[in-house]
Design a protein around this motif. Sequence first.
Motif, short mmCIF file in Angstrom:
data_model
loop_
_atom_site.label_atom_id
_atom_site.label_comp_id
_atom_site.label_asym_id
_atom_site.label_seq_id
_atom_site.Cartn_x
_atom_site.Cartn_y
_atom_site.Cartn_z
N SER A 167 0.79 -1.22 0.15
CA SER A 167 -0.11 0.02 0.13
C SER A 167 0.84 1.17 -0.03
CB SER A 167 -0.96 0.14 1.22
OG SER A 167 -0.31 0.28 2.59
N CYS A 168 2.00 1.10 0.39
CA CYS A 168 3.01 2.34 0.27
C CYS A 168 3.50 2.56 -1.17
CB CYS A 168 4.23 2.20 0.99
SG CYS A 168 3.91 2.02 2.98
N SER A 169 2.70 3.81 -1.60
CA SER A 169 3.02 4.21 -3.20
C SER A 169 4.48 4.56 -3.43
CB SER A 169 2.25 5.25 -3.38
OG SER A 169 2.38 6.27 -2.69
N ASP A 170 5.10 5.27 -2.37
CA ASP A 170 6.32 5.70 -2.64
C ASP A 170 7.24 4.96 -1.68
OD1 ASP A 170 5.08 9.10 -2.85
OD2 ASP A 170 5.81 7.77 -4.21
N GLY A 171 8.62 5.29 -1.73
CA GLY A 171 9.64 4.60 -0.80
C GLY A 171 9.55 5.23 0.45
N LEU A 195 11.93 5.34 4.24
CA LEU A 195 13.34 5.64 4.77
C LEU A 195 13.60 4.28 5.52
CD1 LEU A 195 15.79 7.29 5.18
CD2 LEU A 195 14.62 8.28 7.36
N ALA A 196 14.60 3.64 5.02
CA ALA A 196 15.14 2.42 5.52
C ALA A 196 16.23 2.55 6.58
CB ALA A 196 15.55 1.35 4.42
N ASP A 197 17.09 3.60 6.31
CA ASP A 197 18.35 3.75 7.18
C ASP A 197 18.79 5.35 6.69
OD1 ASP A 197 20.44 3.31 9.06
OD2 ASP A 197 21.79 2.67 7.40
N LEU A 198 19.29 5.92 7.82
CA LEU A 198 19.96 7.28 7.59
C LEU A 198 21.16 7.24 8.65
CD1 LEU A 198 19.38 10.25 7.21
CD2 LEU A 198 18.53 10.40 9.42
N SER A 199 22.13 7.76 7.77
CA SER A 199 23.69 7.92 8.40
C SER A 199 24.13 9.30 8.08
CB SER A 199 24.44 6.93 8.01
OG SER A 199 24.58 6.73 6.75
N TRP A 200 24.97 9.78 8.93
CA TRP A 200 25.50 11.15 8.52
C TRP A 200 26.99 11.50 9.04
CZ3 TRP A 200 26.60 14.13 12.71
CH2 TRP A 200 25.67 13.71 13.97
N MET A 218 20.84 8.52 2.98
CA MET A 218 19.47 8.03 3.34
C MET A 218 19.33 6.66 2.42
SD MET A 218 17.07 11.12 3.26
CE MET A 218 17.14 12.34 4.34
N GLU A 219 18.73 5.62 2.91
CA GLU A 219 18.78 4.12 2.26
C GLU A 219 17.05 4.32 2.15
OE1 GLU A 219 19.71 -0.25 2.21
OE2 GLU A 219 20.93 1.04 3.37
N SER A 267 9.70 -0.37 -3.65
CA SER A 267 8.94 -1.60 -3.82
C SER A 267 9.78 -2.91 -3.91
CB SER A 267 7.88 -1.51 -4.97
OG SER A 267 8.70 -1.48 -6.13
N ALA A 268 9.13 -3.88 -3.90
CA ALA A 268 10.09 -5.21 -3.95
C ALA A 268 10.66 -5.16 -5.20
CB ALA A 268 9.04 -6.52 -3.68
N ALA A 269 10.17 -4.87 -6.24
CA ALA A 269 10.75 -4.75 -7.75
C ALA A 269 11.82 -4.00 -7.83
CB ALA A 269 9.78 -4.57 -8.69
N LYS A 270 11.68 -2.75 -7.05
CA LYS A 270 12.93 -1.95 -7.35
C LYS A 270 14.13 -1.82 -6.34
CE LYS A 270 9.96 1.90 -9.21
NZ LYS A 270 9.29 3.07 -8.94
N GLY A 271 14.00 -2.52 -5.31
CA GLY A 271 14.98 -2.63 -4.33
C GLY A 271 15.16 -1.46 -3.29
N ARG A 272 16.40 -1.16 -3.05
CA ARG A 272 16.74 -0.14 -2.29
C ARG A 272 17.56 0.88 -2.71
NH1 ARG A 272 17.71 -1.76 3.90
NH2 ARG A 272 15.59 -2.53 4.31
N GLU A 273 17.15 2.18 -2.82
CA GLU A 273 17.90 3.51 -3.45
C GLU A 273 18.76 4.17 -2.39
OE1 GLU A 273 16.78 7.45 -5.61
OE2 GLU A 273 15.40 5.88 -5.55
N ILE A 274 20.16 4.50 -2.74
CA ILE A 274 20.86 5.18 -1.82
C ILE A 274 20.85 6.90 -2.34
CG2 ILE A 274 23.20 5.56 -0.68
CD1 ILE A 274 23.44 2.50 -0.61
N LEU A 275 20.52 7.67 -1.43
CA LEU A 275 20.59 8.94 -1.80
C LEU A 275 21.65 9.88 -0.83
CD1 LEU A 275 19.24 11.54 -3.01
CD2 LEU A 275 17.58 11.54 -1.09
#
Length: 187
Positions: A112-116, A118-123, A146-147, A151-159
């Motif tokens: 149900s989450c349409s957008d990503g 936040l899985a992790d944050l480091s600084w 920021m990680e 969605s499951a198809a896209k995986g994780r993105e690092i910003l």
Amino acid sequence: MAAQLSGKSVLGVLNGLSRRMYFDDDSMTDEFLKEQVEFGGSAEEFSALLRRYESILSSIAAAHMEFTQLQAFLSSQTKKRENPLSEDDVPVFQKFWKSQRSKIHDTLVRRSCSDGRLADLSWRIDVKSKARHVDQINQPTAIVEMEIDQSAAKGREILRFEMDEQHTKDMLQHITDIQTQIDKFTK
């Protein structure tokens, strides 16, 4: 129809349906499930049974039913005039839901989450020792990573990005504004 399946077979069908409906397991076809539980009736009867179980399972999952709600719902399903759920199936549904409730709920929330999210944050803070302009030397900057869990198809993105003191203050103000709005709705 349902009386032709043992409790173990009903549990197998429910597990197969949940894998197909909520965990995207396409190998759980009607034919495969019929083979696995050794259903004695026709393909049409088994298909009708599966649709009935899917309907019940969908209702239970959509409402994220607690145990008492589940008991009342299943009791009402046994009293239906057309295609009632057998009394023997009720404890099987309860056992299944007790073991799968949180997994199915987590899957539905994730879907149900349409957008990503936040899985992790480091600084870290860096001080510039080289810069094009002299006034930028020895100025602290925040390096943020920021990680984002897509969605499951896209995986994780690092910003990754840098923020100077003013950008950090601006971002903190925005986060404070967000928190204020959330607090308004949770009171």
